[in-house]
Design an enzyme around this catalytic site. Sequence first.
Site, PDB file in Angstrom:
ATOM      1  N   GLU A   1       7.417  12.498  -2.253  1.00 48.94           N
ATOM      2  CA  GLU A   1       6.506  13.035  -1.229  1.00 48.94           C
ATOM      3  C   GLU A   1       7.097  14.154  -0.369  1.00 48.94           C
ATOM      4  OE1 GLU A   1       5.150   9.620   0.979  1.00 48.94           O
ATOM      5  OE2 GLU A   1       4.171   8.723  -0.761  1.00 48.94           O
TER       6      GLU A   1
ATOM      7  N   GLU B   1       1.946   4.728  -9.207  1.00 50.17           N
ATOM      8  CA  GLU B   1       1.563   3.768  -8.152  1.00 50.17           C
ATOM      9  C   GLU B   1       0.058   3.514  -8.167  1.00 50.17           C
ATOM     10  OE1 GLU B   1       3.201   4.913  -4.331  1.00 50.17           O
ATOM     11  OE2 GLU B   1       5.114   5.490  -5.223  1.00 50.17           O
TER      12      GLU B   1
HETATM   13  C1  XIL Z   1       4.477   1.000   0.338  1.00 46.97           C
HETATM   14  C2  XIL Z   1       4.695  -0.490   0.073  1.00 46.97           C
HETATM   15  O1  XIL Z   1       3.755  -0.917  -0.876  1.00 46.97           O
HETATM   16  C3  XIL Z   1       4.567  -1.277   1.365  1.00 46.97           C
HETATM   17  O2  XIL Z   1       4.937  -2.633   1.151  1.00 46.97           O
HETATM   18  C4  XIL Z   1       5.431  -0.661   2.462  1.00 46.97           C
HETATM   19  O3  XIL Z   1       5.211  -1.330   3.669  1.00 46.97           O
HETATM   20  C5  XIL Z   1       5.135   0.810   2.628  1.00 46.97           C
HETATM   21  O4  XIL Z   1       5.309   1.459   1.373  1.00 46.97           O
HETATM   22  N1  XIL Z   1       3.872   5.714  -1.572  1.00 46.97           N
HETATM   23  C6  XIL Z   1       5.088   5.211  -2.022  1.00 46.97           C
HETATM   24  C7  XIL Z   1       5.375   3.765  -1.890  1.00 46.97           C
HETATM   25  O5  XIL Z   1       5.865   5.951  -2.623  1.00 46.97           O
HETATM   26  O6  XIL Z   1       6.734   3.509  -1.676  1.00 46.97           O
HETATM   27  C8  XIL Z   1       4.549   3.122  -0.796  1.00 46.97           C
HETATM   28  O7  XIL Z   1       4.777   1.717  -0.841  1.00 46.97           O
HETATM   29  C9  XIL Z   1       3.079   3.461  -0.959  1.00 46.97           C
HETATM   30  C10 XIL Z   1       2.864   4.949  -0.881  1.00 46.97           C
END
Ligand code: XIL
Length: 370
Positions: free
Chosen positions: A160, A272
Amino acid sequence: MVLFAFFAAGCASETINQPTTLKGAFKHDFSIGVAVNQRQFTGADTNGVALITSQFNSISPENALKWESVHPRPGADGYDFAAADAYVAFGERNHMLIVGHTLAWHAQTPAWVFRDENGRPLQGTNAADRALLLQRLHDHIQTVVGRYRGQIKIWDVVNEALNDNESIADTNLLRQRSPWVRILGPEFIVKAFEWAHEADPKAILRYNDYSIENPAKRARLIALIKMLQAQHVPVTAIGSQTHANLTWPSPQLEDEALTDIAKLGLPIHITELDVNGSSRGQRLQSADVSQNALATGGNQPTQAAAVQEQLAAQYANLFAAFKKHRDAIKLVTFWGVTDADSWRRGGNPLLFDGHWQPKPAFYAVVQQAK
Ligand code: XIL
């Protein structure tokens, strides 16, 4: 459905019943991964583990390998590998493709990383400050990637880093609010990949981001990767998070995005995947963690039938696009096992409900494999 009855029987009848599994359905297309949490990789969540090992052939650590988890305090003895070791051991025990997430990110990184020993914020205009932050990044990457060399096969090296303004008129390439960007500029991206490659030359090294379907962000992604490639930086895969909602991205937008990104010549990983079903989540296309409360709103313990159908239809659209681009896509990872595990649990965004049962979306996805 008889399909999932075998879980209760301890999977012994898998070969007899031939249950439908995601990994089996897509075995000629791409690997199927899932983000796992502490209760899963330590075995406490036995129902979750049964789904993980039967349905998926790859895992990502939802939080266990983020900087705040693995390296909470400064210095060589500031690491804590307990959770990460258990995660990797779980993957090895179950013969899964193990992913590491993530090395350089603005979130879930302790404040000390961006301050000096006296708590003064590091400044990009100060050469000694820049050198200190680069040194920390170097040590972190060498230590963490080096520890799991040969075991973690894929790393999200930079997460990101792109500016996510949806306006194409905003010419900033990178996320200006990120302390990495503010203090080091694009150099931290170059160095992170180089040092990860040094620590494990065989690992696949991803640049990972969300909303790369949006034209402005996609153009920035392509510009960034071309810039890295021109400098021979070892970025070897593109991660598209794909935090979707019921109507976004449209089938056409997803197809366009995958077509454009595939032209970079690197494998694409869907990293994701989830589809936010909450009413609030329909307006938001950003997966910025700082805005997540806006994306889900109140809990909906059960998902209305009409929403279940929309969810199934959107998953079918997405997998139709992934199938079409199967030459480029090597891995599709869901961001959680069941709705109850999800970071967007209020949006019931996954294929299994809070009772580990497959939803209509599960069957819609499997249908796309045919
Ligand atoms: C999220 C997790 O799912 C949560 O448990 C945590 O509190 C915050 O992060 N983008 C990403 C992930 O790259 O690491 C994130 O995961 C969601 C958005």
